[in-house]
Design a protein around this motif. Structure first.
Motif, PDB file in Angstrom:
ATOM      1  N   GLU A 140     -62.085  29.130  19.348  1.00  0.00           N
ATOM      2  CA  GLU A 140     -61.960  29.892  17.893  1.00  0.00           C
ATOM      3  C   GLU A 140     -62.225  31.064  18.090  1.00  0.00           C
ATOM      4  OE1 GLU A 140     -62.141  28.349  13.138  1.00  0.00           O
ATOM      5  OE2 GLU A 140     -63.073  27.751  14.822  1.00  0.00           O
ATOM      6  N   MET A 141     -61.049  32.199  16.921  1.00  0.00           N
ATOM      7  CA  MET A 141     -61.596  34.155  17.043  1.00  0.00           C
ATOM      8  C   MET A 141     -61.988  34.488  16.008  1.00  0.00           C
ATOM      9  SD  MET A 141     -59.545  37.163  18.723  1.00  0.00           S
ATOM     10  CE  MET A 141     -60.368  39.034  18.112  1.00  0.00           C
ATOM     11  N   TYR A 142     -62.762  34.579  15.610  1.00  0.00           N
ATOM     12  CA  TYR A 142     -63.680  35.530  13.953  1.00  0.00           C
ATOM     13  C   TYR A 142     -63.091  37.188  14.258  1.00  0.00           C
ATOM     14  CZ  TYR A 142     -65.848  30.393  14.543  1.00  0.00           C
ATOM     15  OH  TYR A 142     -65.094  29.348  14.285  1.00  0.00           O
ATOM     16  N   PRO A 143     -63.887  37.669  12.739  1.00  0.00           N
ATOM     17  CA  PRO A 143     -63.844  39.010  12.562  1.00  0.00           C
ATOM     18  C   PRO A 143     -64.920  39.452  13.909  1.00  0.00           C
ATOM     19  CG  PRO A 143     -63.856  38.064  10.517  1.00  0.00           C
ATOM     20  CD  PRO A 143     -64.135  36.407  11.418  1.00  0.00           C
ATOM     21  N   GLY A 350     -70.762  29.372  17.337  1.00  0.00           N
ATOM     22  CA  GLY A 350     -70.732  27.967  17.376  1.00  0.00           C
ATOM     23  C   GLY A 350     -71.222  27.441  16.948  1.00  0.00           C
ATOM     24  N   PHE A 351     -72.230  27.691  15.843  1.00  0.00           N
ATOM     25  CA  PHE A 351     -73.216  27.231  15.179  1.00  0.00           C
ATOM     26  C   PHE A 351     -71.906  25.849  14.006  1.00  0.00           C
ATOM     27  CE2 PHE A 351     -76.467  29.405  16.405  1.00  0.00           C
ATOM     28  CZ  PHE A 351     -76.854  28.607  17.022  1.00  0.00           C
ATOM     29  N   LYS A 432     -75.554  29.915  20.256  1.00  0.00           N
ATOM     30  CA  LYS A 432     -75.618  28.576  20.926  1.00  0.00           C
ATOM     31  C   LYS A 432     -75.685  28.799  22.515  1.00  0.00           C
ATOM     32  CE  LYS A 432     -74.128  24.599  19.453  1.00  0.00           C
ATOM     33  NZ  LYS A 432     -72.999  23.669  18.520  1.00  0.00           N
ATOM     34  N   ASN A 433     -77.141  28.155  23.094  1.00  0.00           N
ATOM     35  CA  ASN A 433     -77.054  28.447  24.102  1.00  0.00           C
ATOM     36  C   ASN A 433     -76.554  26.776  24.991  1.00  0.00           C
ATOM     37  OD1 ASN A 433     -79.364  30.469  23.951  1.00  0.00           O
ATOM     38  ND2 ASN A 433     -81.171  29.111  24.224  1.00  0.00           N
TER      39      ASN A 433
END
Length: 448
Positions: A140-143, A350-351, A432-433
């Motif tokens: 998934e890609m975001y701004p 990623g949270f 997120k590790n």
């Protein structure tokens, strides 16, 4: 040219995997641009757009088998298809869900590599009969997040590393650097991370032109609502329009009665889901207790709803708010835009997002799971950032045993016991590790 984190992800993916890659996300976030940039590294790059090329739709819908499909592909493009040296890009795949089913057989055949993208994929592809598990990765890609934004504006590694070092050591940032980063953060609140808006700002420094771009994107989203869900378009559109005023309310929770006096969540559930799946909005659900696993404590019908991009949110407010935000006016409520930018930043990292609300203890803006622990996050846009009754209540609760909490604010970094008071731009370091592989071997001695 805007450099994106996903560019590195795409390169690493194709180096380490033979699968196809599907890139999902909202409209206008730069998916196609990033794929084309990566395609320049290949000897042969073939792009097939299922909206612009109706012949491509027929190709997939009537192909008899994989050999037939590859033969038709070769006839459809003027580019040479060379085994082992060709990347094929299927764009706007929401118009042709059959390609996602067929990708399993194309990957199995092995002659070429495949990357797919499109808009509204969460809406259009949710009912796929045959998802190619094991043959296709999904990203998934975001701004642009805040780090990508400041790098696009010219902030280099030295500054980013300096600020990161302060975060890692829990020490204040150099005061000059801190003030500049806060100035950039306020700019990000109104420009946001939509690539076209960011590029327009870099090109012109004209916020009016930036807002014109943002309004066009908002209009496009509304057109999508009407086009792709005609049965529920009125409800979805009303929810979309209510996001800014609901976030500006005292508790920022989405109140269904503001939509309809007799509204019930079950009736509107699909409308909220549509906005989430389209990548347009970010729902943040209430949890009853800040305990792992957070998903089990989630309340299904209590939520906050944020925009996918803080710049679009600012553009939906009354004109004039942009300059007041940049000046840092004390008499305007920054709370909604501050929380929105934190929501989109955490989501991009990623949270899964939750908030805590309890009549007895109060409300905490965000709760996430990080490194196996529950991390409460409070967002404060004003001077009184040390006043946080609800956060203090849950940190003092022995039943929760919370090790740490973060208060994101305007001021420089400092610590007070379990609390980290961090400048809000440091949200960019909340990542997120990736967990290391856990090895466990069963001792079968005595039974084998």
């Amino acid at each position: 040219m805007l450099k994106r984190k996903i560019d590195t992800y795409i390169q690493d993916f194709f180096k380490s995997s033979n699968k196809a890659l599907l890139i999902t996300g909202a409209r206008q976030i730069g998916k196609t641009f990033s794929v084309r940039e990566y395609g320049k590294q290949w000897k042969h790059f073939v792009e097939i757009n299922f909206i612009e090329n109706e012949d491509a739709l027929l190709l997939f819908r009537s192909a008899k088998n994989t050999d037939d499909l590859l033969l038709r592909l070769s006839l459809l493009t003027k580019q040479q298809l060379e085994k082992g040296n060709t990347l094929i890009f299927f764009d706007e795949v929401q118009a042709c869900p059959e390609v996602v089913t067929a990708i399993k057989f194309l990957v199995d055949e092995g002659s070429y590599r495949y990357i797919l993208s499109g808009s509204l994929l969460g809406v259009e592809l949710k009912d796929l009969r045959s998802e190619p598990v094991g043959y296709m990765g999904v990203k998934e890609m975001y701004p642009l997040d805040f780090e990508e934004f400041v790098r696009a504006l010219g902030v280099g590694d030295a500054v980013i590393n300096n600020v990161m070092n302060s975060w890692n050591k829990l020490q204040p940032v150099d005061e000059f650097v801190h003030n500049k980063m806060m100035e950039l953060f306020r700019l990000y609140l109104i420009v946001g991370g939509m690539p076209e808006a960011v590029s327009k700002y870099i090109e012109t420094n004209n916020l009016q032109e930036v807002m014109a771009v943002q309004r066009d994107i908002i209009t496009m989203y509304k057109r999508d609502i009407a086009q792709y869900d005609p049965n529920n378009k009125l409800a979805i559109n009303d929810i979309f329009d209510l996001i800014p005023p609901e976030l500006d309310a005292k508790n920022k929770r989405f109140i269904l009665k503001n939509l309809n006096e007799n509204a019930k969540y079950d009736r509107y559930h699909n409308s909220f889901l549509w906005l989430k799946n389209a990548g347009v909005a970010i729902p943040v659900y209430n949890i009853e207790e800040p305990k792992q696993p957070l998903l089990l404590a989630r309340s299904r019908n209590l939520l906050k709803l944020f925009m996918c991009d803080v710049g679009l949110l600012a553009a939906m407010y009354a004109e004039g708010i942009q300059m007041r935000i940049i000046r840092g006016d004390k008499d305007i409520n920054h709370g909604s835009v501050f929380e929105n930018v934190v929501a989109q930043e955490l989501k991009a990292h990623g949270f899964e997002l939750y908030y805590y609300n309890n009549k007895k203890r109060g409300e905490v803006d965000f709760v996430i799971a990080r490194d196996g622990n529950v991390l409460p996050i409070e967002v404060k846009s004003g001077k009184d950032y040390t006043q946080h009754r609800a956060l203090a209540n849950i940190m003092d609760c022995k039943d929760y045993s919370l090790a740490q909490a973060i208060v994101l604010c305007n001021d420089n970094l400092r610590c007070n016991g379990k609390l980290i008071y961090a400048p809000v731009y440091m949200t960019m370091f909340l990542n997120k590790n990736e967990s290391a592989p856990v090895e466990y071997k069963v001792d079968l001695s005595g039974i084998v």
